[in-house]
Structure formats: structure tokens, C-alpha cells
Scaffold this motif. Sequence first.
Motif, PDB file in Angstrom:
ATOM      1  N   LEU A 297     -26.667  19.967  -3.054  1.00 32.41           N
ATOM      2  CA  LEU A 297     -26.810  18.771  -2.218  1.00 32.41           C
ATOM      3  C   LEU A 297     -27.197  17.560  -3.062  1.00 32.41           C
ATOM      4  O   LEU A 297     -26.674  16.463  -2.864  1.00 32.41           O
ATOM      5  CB  LEU A 297     -27.839  19.014  -1.119  1.00 32.41           C
ATOM      6  CG  LEU A 297     -27.983  17.922  -0.074  1.00 32.41           C
ATOM      7  CD1 LEU A 297     -26.658  17.640   0.625  1.00 32.41           C
ATOM      8  CD2 LEU A 297     -29.043  18.303   0.944  1.00 32.41           C
ATOM      9  N   ALA A 298     -28.077  17.767  -4.036  1.00 33.53           N
ATOM     10  CA  ALA A 298     -28.480  16.680  -4.933  1.00 33.53           C
ATOM     11  C   ALA A 298     -27.294  16.167  -5.751  1.00 33.53           C
ATOM     12  O   ALA A 298     -27.312  15.036  -6.239  1.00 33.53           O
ATOM     13  CB  ALA A 298     -29.599  17.145  -5.856  1.00 33.53           C
TER      14      ALA A 298
ATOM     15  N   SER B 121     -32.145  27.560  -3.036  1.00 31.60           N
ATOM     16  CA  SER B 121     -32.276  26.761  -4.259  1.00 31.60           C
ATOM     17  C   SER B 121     -30.930  26.202  -4.691  1.00 31.60           C
ATOM     18  O   SER B 121     -30.819  25.021  -5.050  1.00 31.60           O
ATOM     19  CB  SER B 121     -32.884  27.618  -5.369  1.00 31.60           C
ATOM     20  OG  SER B 121     -32.931  26.897  -6.572  1.00 31.60           O
ATOM     21  N   LEU B 122     -29.889  27.025  -4.658  1.00 31.79           N
ATOM     22  CA  LEU B 122     -28.554  26.556  -5.023  1.00 31.79           C
ATOM     23  C   LEU B 122     -28.097  25.454  -4.071  1.00 31.79           C
ATOM     24  O   LEU B 122     -27.544  24.442  -4.498  1.00 31.79           O
ATOM     25  CB  LEU B 122     -27.552  27.705  -5.022  1.00 31.79           C
ATOM     26  CG  LEU B 122     -27.652  28.689  -6.179  1.00 31.79           C
ATOM     27  CD1 LEU B 122     -26.706  29.865  -5.957  1.00 31.79           C
ATOM     28  CD2 LEU B 122     -27.352  28.006  -7.505  1.00 31.79           C
TER      29      LEU B 122
ATOM     30  N   ALA C  76     -17.468  23.624 -11.138  1.00 35.94           N
ATOM     31  CA  ALA C  76     -18.095  23.028 -12.328  1.00 35.94           C
ATOM     32  C   ALA C  76     -19.597  22.841 -12.115  1.00 35.94           C
ATOM     33  O   ALA C  76     -20.410  23.142 -13.005  1.00 35.94           O
ATOM     34  CB  ALA C  76     -17.438  21.690 -12.660  1.00 35.94           C
ATOM     35  N   GLU C  77     -19.976  22.362 -10.951  1.00 34.21           N
ATOM     36  CA  GLU C  77     -21.409  22.179 -10.659  1.00 34.21           C
ATOM     37  C   GLU C  77     -22.125  23.522 -10.598  1.00 34.21           C
ATOM     38  O   GLU C  77     -23.246  23.663 -11.090  1.00 34.21           O
ATOM     39  CB  GLU C  77     -21.599  21.393  -9.364  1.00 34.21           C
ATOM     40  CG  GLU C  77     -21.129  19.962  -9.429  1.00 34.21           C
ATOM     41  CD  GLU C  77     -21.882  19.102 -10.436  1.00 34.21           C
ATOM     42  OE1 GLU C  77     -23.015  19.446 -10.834  1.00 34.21           O
ATOM     43  OE2 GLU C  77     -21.330  18.070 -10.840  1.00 34.21           O
ATOM     44  N   LEU C  78     -21.490  24.514 -10.000  1.00 31.95           N
ATOM     45  CA  LEU C  78     -22.108  25.844  -9.953  1.00 31.95           C
ATOM     46  C   LEU C  78     -22.225  26.446 -11.343  1.00 31.95           C
ATOM     47  O   LEU C  78     -23.221  27.107 -11.650  1.00 31.95           O
ATOM     48  CB  LEU C  78     -21.335  26.773  -9.018  1.00 31.95           C
ATOM     49  CG  LEU C  78     -21.656  26.588  -7.537  1.00 31.95           C
ATOM     50  CD1 LEU C  78     -20.671  27.360  -6.673  1.00 31.95           C
ATOM     51  CD2 LEU C  78     -23.090  27.006  -7.232  1.00 31.95           C
ATOM     52  N   ASP C  79     -21.242  26.224 -12.196  1.00 35.00           N
ATOM     53  CA  ASP C  79     -21.342  26.716 -13.577  1.00 35.00           C
ATOM     54  C   ASP C  79     -22.596  26.140 -14.245  1.00 35.00           C
ATOM     55  O   ASP C  79     -23.338  26.865 -14.908  1.00 35.00           O
ATOM     56  CB  ASP C  79     -20.102  26.341 -14.384  1.00 35.00           C
ATOM     57  CG  ASP C  79     -18.896  27.201 -14.051  1.00 35.00           C
ATOM     58  OD1 ASP C  79     -19.065  28.289 -13.463  1.00 35.00           O
ATOM     59  OD2 ASP C  79     -17.774  26.781 -14.398  1.00 35.00           O
TER      60      ASP C  79
ATOM     61  N   LEU D 267     -25.187  31.536   1.187  1.00 36.33           N
ATOM     62  CA  LEU D 267     -24.637  30.231   0.847  1.00 36.33           C
ATOM     63  C   LEU D 267     -23.321  30.118   1.602  1.00 36.33           C
ATOM     64  O   LEU D 267     -22.459  30.985   1.494  1.00 36.33           O
ATOM     65  CB  LEU D 267     -24.405  30.136  -0.663  1.00 36.33           C
ATOM     66  CG  LEU D 267     -24.063  28.765  -1.213  1.00 36.33           C
ATOM     67  CD1 LEU D 267     -25.231  27.798  -1.000  1.00 36.33           C
ATOM     68  CD2 LEU D 267     -23.731  28.853  -2.685  1.00 36.33           C
ATOM     69  N   ARG D 268     -23.177  29.056   2.398  1.00 34.92           N
ATOM     70  CA  ARG D 268     -21.992  28.936   3.250  1.00 34.92           C
ATOM     71  C   ARG D 268     -21.276  27.614   3.028  1.00 34.92           C
ATOM     72  O   ARG D 268     -21.896  26.565   3.045  1.00 34.92           O
ATOM     73  CB  ARG D 268     -22.373  29.053   4.718  1.00 34.92           C
ATOM     74  CG  ARG D 268     -22.875  30.430   5.039  1.00 34.92           C
ATOM     75  CD  ARG D 268     -23.022  30.634   6.508  1.00 34.92           C
ATOM     76  NE  ARG D 268     -23.617  31.944   6.733  1.00 34.92           N
ATOM     77  CZ  ARG D 268     -23.513  32.600   7.852  1.00 34.92           C
ATOM     78  NH1 ARG D 268     -22.845  32.086   8.851  1.00 34.92           N
ATOM     79  NH2 ARG D 268     -24.080  33.774   7.980  1.00 34.92           N
TER      80      ARG D 268
END
Length: 114
Positions: free
Chosen positions: A74-75, A68-69, A105-108, A87-88
Motif C-alpha cells: 500500500l505504501a 505486513s506485505l 517487482a515490488e514484491l521481489d 493476501l488478496r
Amino acid sequence: LGFAALEAGLDLILSLGVPQIFEHVTAYLDALEPQLLARGFKSLRGKDESARSGILSLVPPAGHDAASLRAKLLARGIVCGTPDGLLRFSPHWPNALSEVALITAELDALLAQR
């Protein structure tokens, strides 16, 4: 045509220098890894620096799954992989160290969505 493209690619890599490329990739992952650890990811990267590759494999924080992450990253234009549920990240010479701030920032934002 394929051989010409292969030769051009190899010429570029050899002109940059394989040790320099590995040094750059290592610096990128050295910057990214602690940021992700601070966000609850578990790193499977080797502790022995001499045995490391150019790949950072991570277990996502509780309540999040790698697939999902990955799809959500990717989006947002961030490419990573999810073989075997991890996750790699596997940067290469064109990846800039400044991308680390973008990834975090995107992961936050994604981790806050729960």
C-alpha cells in the motif's frame, strides 16, 4: 445525487459488458498467479476455471505475513486486502495487465528485505 452516481457507474459497467470485465479480470489474475507462485506464495484460487471469482487469495511465503506485505505494498501504491490472514488481489476493469510486472517487482524487493 447518490442515485445519479450509481446509475452512471452501472451504465459504464453495462456498456463495457460484464462478461468482458470478467474476462479481463481473469486474464489479469492468470498473469499474476504464476508470478506469485514462482515467488513462494501458495494460491487458494480454484483449479476449476468455471468456479473462479475475480479474487486471488494467497498464503505468503514462509517468514512473511500478509498484513505486513499489504501495508508495504500500500505504501508503494499497490492496493490489496488481507482478510483472514490471506493476501488478496481483486482487480477490476480499470486495472491494466502491465501492473502485474509492477506488483512482482515490488514484491521481489519486499521479499528480499527479510
